[in-house]
Every structure is written in structure tokens, then in C-alpha cells.
Write an enzyme that holds these catalytic residues in place. Structure first.
Site, mmCIF file in Angstrom:
data_model
loop_
_atom_site.group_PDB
_atom_site.id
_atom_site.type_symbol
_atom_site.label_atom_id
_atom_site.label_comp_id
_atom_site.label_asym_id
_atom_site.label_seq_id
_atom_site.Cartn_x
_atom_site.Cartn_y
_atom_site.Cartn_z
ATOM 1 C CB CYS A 192 0.615 53.022 -0.725
ATOM 2 S SG CYS A 192 2.088 52.794 0.207
ATOM 3 N N GLY A 224 6.137 53.277 -1.337
ATOM 4 C CA GLY A 224 5.279 54.162 -0.553
ATOM 5 C C GLY A 224 4.600 55.325 -1.233
ATOM 6 N N GLY A 269 2.288 55.218 -3.621
ATOM 7 C CA GLY A 269 1.018 54.838 -4.255
ATOM 8 C C GLY A 269 -0.193 55.491 -3.609
HETATM 9 P P1 5GP Z 1 -0.835 54.840 -7.839
HETATM 10 O O1 5GP Z 1 -0.680 54.969 -9.323
HETATM 11 O O2 5GP Z 1 -2.206 54.401 -7.456
HETATM 12 O O3 5GP Z 1 -0.378 56.061 -7.107
HETATM 13 O O4 5GP Z 1 0.183 53.694 -7.391
HETATM 14 C C1 5GP Z 1 0.083 52.373 -7.861
HETATM 15 C C2 5GP Z 1 1.127 51.527 -7.188
HETATM 16 O O5 5GP Z 1 0.965 51.512 -5.763
HETATM 17 C C3 5GP Z 1 1.113 50.050 -7.539
HETATM 18 O O6 5GP Z 1 1.612 49.782 -8.804
HETATM 19 C C4 5GP Z 1 1.940 49.449 -6.416
HETATM 20 O O7 5GP Z 1 3.317 49.557 -6.626
HETATM 21 C C5 5GP Z 1 1.579 50.337 -5.240
HETATM 22 N N1 5GP Z 1 0.604 49.673 -4.357
HETATM 23 C C6 5GP Z 1 -0.544 49.074 -4.713
HETATM 24 N N2 5GP Z 1 -1.198 48.617 -3.644
HETATM 25 C C7 5GP Z 1 -0.452 48.911 -2.581
HETATM 26 C C8 5GP Z 1 -0.591 48.678 -1.175
HETATM 27 O O8 5GP Z 1 -1.574 48.132 -0.682
HETATM 28 N N3 5GP Z 1 0.430 49.101 -0.387
HETATM 29 C C9 5GP Z 1 1.531 49.714 -0.893
HETATM 30 N N4 5GP Z 1 2.505 50.060 -0.063
HETATM 31 N N5 5GP Z 1 1.689 49.992 -2.205
HETATM 32 C C10 5GP Z 1 0.713 49.583 -3.030
#
Ligand code: 5GP
Length: 333
Positions: free
Chosen positions: A178, A173, A175
Site C-alpha cells: 500500500c 495504510g 498494508g
Molecule cells: P498486508 O497483510 O499485505 O500487510 O495487508 C493486506 C491489506 O492491505 C489488504 O487486506 C487491504 O486492506 C490492503 N490493501 C491491499 N491492496 C492495497 C492497495 O493497493 N492500497 C492500499 N492502500 N491498501 C491495500
């Protein structure tokens, strides 16, 4: 009820340092079946990491994990075109119940002698689907690198290590694209998730890195590497980038748009899709370089020359929520 904290809730306390330059700090990270010069991994998202990003990350000393929203033939072609000089190829897959054909094609190539890694990507990684997938890899004598995730608790991480994962990916959660936490109310503040899971074995802190300092905080509390999605969005090594791009899509893998693109179920989306300016903060390389400067600086503030030392010696202080105002630039113009 237990309390848990995110990156914004803490700071790393500066300590005596005899380090004269950041150049004295080494960011080498030795993980099972994976040796990285920098502890940074590009996220296995379809708008972040395909072949170009994976090659670039290897060139910079890190890793890029190829996303999983593709057909069997595409997976096959990527493996055929990959050169050993490009580093270790790590491909992301879904559970055995969803993605068996792609898993089988990867296993076939690995049995033919290719040095491949598999990243099992399941939103709720502490699940029977995950154990079935790990068992399948073991039953089929896969001896390459296995990264499994995502989990956010010590016992969740332990279960994956006990069932054959070499490295566990942590984060439910946090991300940037996300919506799991607001849609389901489920998750675990990322800093404490990382700290807890790191006690179980080698982990990647995945998601929620908004500032370079967040990566330093993750490494300080025990992450072996950090995974970046949003921070690399819109940069020149992302799959859709062209010289002429002014805006680029960045989307959660569980967003309606991403799921639809691979013929999946667009219902119950847990991610968003946004258009971002191209090269928002710089090129892929510039962002990684700046991130590494930030991490090395954090190490030198703690008087640490290696990441292992940084993890042992760094001290974390809990702050109040109002400290974010003081933390960010706040000059009144
Ligand atoms: P960020 O670096 O953008 O904060 O986080 C990347 C991570 O968010 C990804 O590696 C994956 O674990 C998570 N993530 C990617 N797409 C989604 C999504 O659609 N839903 C959720 N719950 N997590 C996501």
C-alpha cells in the site's frame, strides 16, 4: 496532538502462567454469523484469495474472502461451484455505485437460500459510498454476514455497525503493498486503530502483519481476527500458483496493475506490484501453522487459555524505536 502507535512500538509483557503446553490454548473466535477455529482471514486481494485459498483457509479453521476484481459471470460460477462443506462463502464487493451488477447476483443467490457473506471493500470505508451500499443491502433484505471496511477510527467503525455491518475491517495504510500513507499523508498507526475500533464492536485487523508476533499484538489489543495479505503471498494456495512457479506477482488492489486488469481506472494508484519468490517461507498451511504456534505461545506467555482472556489480561508496553534492533536476531557473525 494525540499520539498513536504501530506494531513495532510495543511488546506484550510476559506474566505468570500455569499453562503447561500451548495445546491448552484455544483460539476459537465467535463472531456474529461466523465461528472460526483460528482467528485468521486471507485478504480479499486478487493475488491472494480466490476459491482455492478460501477452501484451504476453511480447512485450517479460518476464512478466506474472495477478491472482487472479477466479472459477474465469474462470481456466479464461484457461487454455483461452492459446496456447503467448503464453509461459508464470503465474497468481496465494491460500492453499490461501482459494483451493483455483482451485488445483485449475490443477493439473488442469497435469496435462493445460499449461506453467503458479503465483504464491502472500500478504501475509505467511513464514507457515504459505504453507507449507500449498506443501505442497499438492508433495503434488499440481505440477512447474511456483512463485513465492511476499511476504517481506522472509533467513530468510523461505530457508523458502520450502526448501519448494519456485523464485523468491521480496520486498517488504512498499513498494508505491505500500500502507498496510501506516502501518497496522501493519510492513515492511522495500525495498533491504535485496532485498539480504538475494537471498542465499537467485532473487528478484523487488516494489514501490516509482518511478523507472527504482530498478529498476537493485534489480538491482545482487541482484534477478533487478523487479515493477511503479504504474509501469504507466493504460497501454494494463491490464485496463480503452479508447481513450476519460481516467482509470483503480489499487488495492491489499488495498484495500477490490479486496476487495469479489471478494466478500472489506473490513475491515482495507491498500491504497488512486486514479484516475489514462490513459497518464500513455506506453503500456505505451514505459514498458518507457524502463525498459530506464535499466537498460542503469546497466549501462554500471558497465562491465557482463550482469546477473550488474552484480550482482557494481556499487558502491552510501549517501547522506543531502538528496541527493534534488540527484538530481531542480531548475532554478529
Ligand atoms: P498486508 O497483510 O499485505 O500487510 O495487508 C493486506 C491489506 O492491505 C489488504 O487486506 C487491504 O486492506 C490492503 N490493501 C491491499 N491492496 C492495497 C492497495 O493497493 N492500497 C492500499 N492502500 N491498501 C491495500
Amino acid at each position: 496532538m494525540k499520539k498513536a502507535y504501530g506494531y513495532d512500538d510495543v511488546l506484550i509483557v510476559p506474566q505468570f502462567s500455569d499453562i503447561k503446553s500451548r495445546g491448552e490454548c484455544s483460539t476459537r473466535t465467535r463472531l456474529p454469523k461466523l465461528d472460526l477455529k483460528i482467528p485468521v482471514i486471507a485478504a480479499n486481494m486478487d493475488t491472494i484469495c480466490s476459491v482455492k485459498m478460501a477452501r484451504k483457509m476453511h480447512e485450517l479453521g479460518g476464512l478466506g474472502i474472495i477478491h472482487r476484481y472479477m466479472k459477474v459471470t465469474q462470481t456466479h460460477n464461484i457461487m454455483e461451484d461452492w459446496d456447503e462443506a467448503d464453509g461459508k462463502l464470503v465474497l468481496s464487493v465494491g460500492s453499490i455505485h461501482q459494483d451493483q451488477r455483482r451485488i445483485d447476483v449475490i443477493l439473488k443467490k442469497a435469496h435462493a437460500g445460499a449461506d453467503l457473506g458479503i465483504c464491502i471493500d472500500i478504501a475509505h470505508g467511513d464514507s457515504q459510498h459505504m453507507l449507500d451500499t449498506l443501505n442497499y443491502l438492508r433495503d434488499n433484505n440481505f440477512s447474511g454476514l456483512i463485513i465492511a471496511g476499511n476504517v481506522c477510527t472509533y467513530y468510523g467503525a461505530m457508523r458502520l455497525f450502526d448501519n448494519g455491518a456485523d464485523i468491521v475491517k480496520v486498517g488504512v495504510g498499513p498494508g505491505s503493498a500500500c502507498t496510501t500513507r506516502i501518497k496522501t499523508g493519510c492513515g492511522f498507526p495500525q495498533l491504535c486503530a485496532v485498539e480504538d475500533c475494537a471498542k465499537a464492536g467485532p473487528i478484523i485487523a487488516d494489514g501490516g502483519i509482518r511478523y507472527y508476533g504482530d498478529a498476537a499484538k493485534a489480538l491482545a489489543v482487541g482484534a477478533d481476527a487478523v487479515m493477511l495479505g503479504g504474509m501469504l503471498a507466493g504460497t501454494d494456495c494463491t490464485p496463480e500458483w503452479k508447481d513450476t512457479s519460481s516467482k509470483l506477482e503480489f499487488r495492491g488492489m489499488a495498484s495500477r496493475a490490479a486496476r487495469k486488469s479489471c478494466g478500472g481506472d489506473a490513475k491515482n494508484a495507491e498500491g504497488v506490484s512486486v514479484m516475489l519468490p514462490a513459497l518464500p517461507e513455506g506453503s500456505t498451511e505451514e505459514i498458518i501453522d507457524e502463525l498459530m504456534e506464535g499466537i498460542k505461545s503469546a497466549m501462554s506467555y500471558s497465562g491465557c487459555r482463550t482469546l477473550k482472556e488474552f484480550r482482557l489480561k494481556s499487558q502491552i508496553i510501549l517501547t522506543t524505536s531502538s528496541i527493534m534492533k534488540e527484538n530481531s536476531p542480531h548475532i554478529i557473525t
